[in-house]
Scaffold this motif. Structure first.
Motif, PDB file in Angstrom:
ATOM      1  N   HIS A   1       2.605 -27.540 -98.115  1.00  0.00           N
ATOM      2  CA  HIS A   1       3.425 -28.559 -97.474  1.00  0.00           C
ATOM      3  C   HIS A   1       3.336 -29.838 -98.303  1.00  0.00           C
ATOM      4  N   ILE A   2       4.454 -30.547 -98.444  1.00  0.00           N
ATOM      5  CA  ILE A   2       4.447 -31.886 -99.023  1.00  0.00           C
ATOM      6  C   ILE A   2       4.423 -32.881 -97.871  1.00  0.00           C
ATOM      7  N   GLN A   3       3.490 -33.824 -97.927  1.00  0.00           N
ATOM      8  CA  GLN A   3       3.380 -34.847 -96.895  1.00  0.00           C
ATOM      9  C   GLN A   3       3.608 -36.231 -97.510  1.00  0.00           C
ATOM     10  N   ARG A   4       4.280 -37.075 -96.751  1.00  0.00           N
ATOM     11  CA  ARG A   4       4.428 -38.484 -97.122  1.00  0.00           C
ATOM     12  C   ARG A   4       3.729 -39.299 -96.048  1.00  0.00           C
ATOM     13  N   ILE A   5       2.679 -40.033 -96.463  1.00  0.00           N
ATOM     14  CA  ILE A   5       1.747 -40.639 -95.521  1.00  0.00           C
ATOM     15  C   ILE A   5       1.641 -42.141 -95.791  1.00  0.00           C
ATOM     16  N   ALA A   6       1.895 -42.933 -94.757  1.00  0.00           N
ATOM     17  CA  ALA A   6       1.761 -44.387 -94.851  1.00  0.00           C
ATOM     18  C   ALA A   6       0.413 -44.819 -94.276  1.00  0.00           C
ATOM     19  N   HIS A   7       0.034 -46.048 -94.544  1.00  0.00           N
ATOM     20  CA  HIS A   7      -1.127 -46.638 -93.871  1.00  0.00           C
ATOM     21  C   HIS A   7      -0.729 -48.016 -93.370  1.00  0.00           C
ATOM     22  N   ARG A   8      -1.316 -48.404 -92.240  1.00  0.00           N
ATOM     23  CA  ARG A   8      -0.938 -49.674 -91.636  1.00  0.00           C
ATOM     24  C   ARG A   8      -2.125 -50.235 -90.866  1.00  0.00           C
ATOM     25  N   GLN A   9      -2.069 -51.538 -90.616  1.00  0.00           N
ATOM     26  CA  GLN A   9      -3.135 -52.220 -89.897  1.00  0.00           C
ATOM     27  C   GLN A   9      -2.700 -52.471 -88.459  1.00  0.00           C
ATOM     28  N   LYS A  10      -3.550 -52.108 -87.528  1.00  0.00           N
ATOM     29  CA  LYS A  10      -3.248 -52.276 -86.105  1.00  0.00           C
ATOM     30  C   LYS A  10      -3.569 -53.698 -85.648  1.00  0.00           C
ATOM     31  N   ARG A  11      -3.223 -53.993 -84.417  1.00  0.00           N
ATOM     32  CA  ARG A  11      -3.427 -55.335 -83.881  1.00  0.00           C
ATOM     33  C   ARG A  11      -4.896 -55.733 -83.871  1.00  0.00           C
ATOM     34  N   ASP A  12      -5.785 -54.744 -83.697  1.00  0.00           N
ATOM     35  CA  ASP A  12      -7.216 -55.066 -83.662  1.00  0.00           C
ATOM     36  C   ASP A  12      -7.824 -55.183 -85.052  1.00  0.00           C
ATOM     37  N   GLY A  13      -6.986 -55.049 -86.095  1.00  0.00           N
ATOM     38  CA  GLY A  13      -7.447 -55.190 -87.473  1.00  0.00           C
ATOM     39  C   GLY A  13      -7.836 -53.894 -88.143  1.00  0.00           C
TER      40      GLY A  13
END
Length: 528
Positions: A193-205
């Protein structure tokens, strides 16, 4: 070679928009633990040489790929052209300090290292329980977020059959991934499988990884692979080796058994062809004029037709030798092609000739007559001890090649042993009439993917020298790109845990040199 339209039941999965995204990795900050030093670390020199003065290298680098993170921080080879160059100033040897992060009790090597727009490390680390996609703090190496990828077949085979060599020569499962122009990881996992994965910061940091898209290749790729629930498969398993985007944003992928395919991210449409009887163990390179890849038989230039089907523009066979040398993953070239030249006109690989490996430079244009395609064939290193399984470094009209002859896996170098070693710079003549050897170095870099800082003019190798007392000491060694002279060496650690086993050196935006090692990752940065 036949094309294969996707079948409905196995068509690419596209998870529409972030609203439908799947949360895959979130955890509180995990503080980094140092990799323990092995025996003898007090008995070896910790610093040799002298600090360097930065001397930027003139010349032209590769064009910025529109679908990759900025050059220098997008993948194992630093950019889409496979140049192995970084625009950042690596350490100059001014009282350099060493930090490390242990990723797992056994194993944990962080191979490909990329950097998001905030300078954080995005890396995939291999453990015996599976690959881990990790977000690391660039200074402390603390884990900010983590996502567990599926375990590779080679790991299950190694454990159940006690054949750990399978792990060390497996280039699949996400080791070759890239960071795209939106800070997203794109990789092929061990499920095909090819995956495209993001990362992000939540409200709690806290940080988290999120799967945005997933495409299933199993309609085109045989996938009867060894797993804990399928220990004796009867069919074929064809691992996906690498993924890269082309200039139109189409995602290309290759498999070990010679499949070359594409995914249209907008529609999920899959296309593929098969290079019968040929194996692909390395990554590939992309420029505006197409895709360049090397199999264990030939160098190829590809383009996609209007429907996304890969089409061969030209093909050149090379001397693949009569067997696999110690220091090579398979019988054939060990290099990812380098796309380079003052006018972006050349592609370079190495062959696998029996006596002495050769560096081969070709003209890239589709209309080049066959008799004029090859620019030069340059033999390198000593007879009977010459091979590489790492990409070349390319800048302007220059190439640097490293000798990996003799390295098989971390056990190869125990008890003070080393390799023959060597590195050579070769320049293509300004008129394109041939190539010349500029210098030869005796640096002993067993298996690392070396890098060049164009900002300071230093080449970085990960070195291990023979030691009569049996001490296994590892060093980050800087070599002058212009002359081939050693500049400085900084001790990083002792023992098997500090062997880098084919991982690259990566230069970060803050001037740190990062090295993936068997037990995790090492960082070397100037203190002064």
């Amino acid at each position: 070679m036949a094309t294969h339209p996707p079948r409905r039941r196995a068509r690419a999965l596209t998870l529409i928009a972030l609203a439908a995204a799947v949360l895959v990795g979130s955890a509180p900050v995990a503080q980094a633990q140092e990799i323990p030093l092995g025996l003898g670390h007090r008995l070896v020199e910790h610093y040799e040489g002298a600090p360097a003065t930065a001397r930027p290298v003139p010349g032209k680098g590769t064009a910025q790929h529109p679908y990759l993170a900025p050059n220098g921080r997008s993948g194992m080879h630093a950019d889409g052209a496979g140049s192995g160059t970084h625009p950042y100033p690596g350490p100059l040897g001014r009282d350099p300090r060493v930090d490390s992060a242990k990723i797992a009790p056994v194993g944990g090597e962080c191979a490909t290292v990329t950097f998001d727009s905030g300078g954080r490390l995005v890396t995939v680390c291999g453990t015996f329980s599976g690959f881990l996609l990790k977000l690391l703090d660039p200074r402390t190496l603390d884990t900010l977020a983590e996502y567990k990828l599926p375990q590779r077949s080679s790991t299950v085979e190694a454990i159940t059959r006690l054949d750990f060599g399978k792990i060390f020569k497996d280039t699949s499962g996400g080791a070759y991934f890239y960071l795209d122009n939106q800070d997203r990881v794109v990789l092929a996992d061990s499920r095909q499988h090819i995956q495209r994965i993001a990362h992000r910061q939540k409200r709690d940091g806290a940080w988290e990884f999120v799967v945005e898209n997933e495409w299933d290749l199993t309609s085109l790729v045989p996938h009867d692979c060894v797993t804990w629930t399928n220990l004796l498969p009867s069919g074929v398993c064809d691992p996906v080796t690498s993924v890269m985007p082309d200039w139109d944003g189409r995602i290309w992928w290759v498999t070990r058994l010679g499949r070359v395919g594409t995914v249209d991210p907008a529609t999920g449409v899959l296309r593929a062809i098969r290079l019968d009887g040929e194996e692909i163990q390395n990554s590939f390179s992309v420029a505006e004029d197409g895709v360049s890849l090397v199999t264990d038989h030939a160098l190829y230039s590809f383009e996609a037709d209007a429907d996304g089907v890969p089409r061969v523009r030209w093909r050149e066979t090379y001397d693949r030798g009569t067997g696999t040398k110690p220091g090579s993953v398979n019988q054939g070239s060990g290099t990812t092609p380098d796309l380079f030249g003052p006018h972006d006109e050349y592609v370079a690989i190495t062959d696998n000739a029996d006596d002495r490996m050769n560096v081969l430079v070709y003209r890239r244009g589709a209309g080049v007559p066959a008799a004029e395609r090859l620019v030069c064939t340059v033999p390198v290193f000593r007879p009977g001890a010459s091979t590489t399984d790492n990409s070349l470094i390319s800048w302007g009209n220059s190439l640097v090649v490293e000798n990996n002859y003799g390295y098989e896996n971390p056990s190869t170098l125990l008890l003070g042993r080393s390799v023959v070693g060597g590195a050579t710079r070769i320049d293509v003549r300004a008129d394109g009439s041939g190539c010349d050897t500029v210098w030869e170095s005796d640096v002993r870099s067993p298996s690392t993917v070396p890098k060049l800082s164009t900002a300071n003019g230093l080449l970085y190798f990960y070195e291990k020298r023979p030691h009569s007392w049996g001490i296994d000491a590892w060093y980050l060694t800087a070599v002058d790109f212009r002359t081939g002279d050693r500049v400085f060496s900084r001790f990083t650690g002792t023992g098997l845990a500090y062997d880098n086993n084919w991982a690259p050196i990566t230069l970060g935006p803050d001037g740190t040199a990062y090295i993936g090692v068997f037990n995790g990752i090492v960082a070397v940065r100037d203190s002064a």
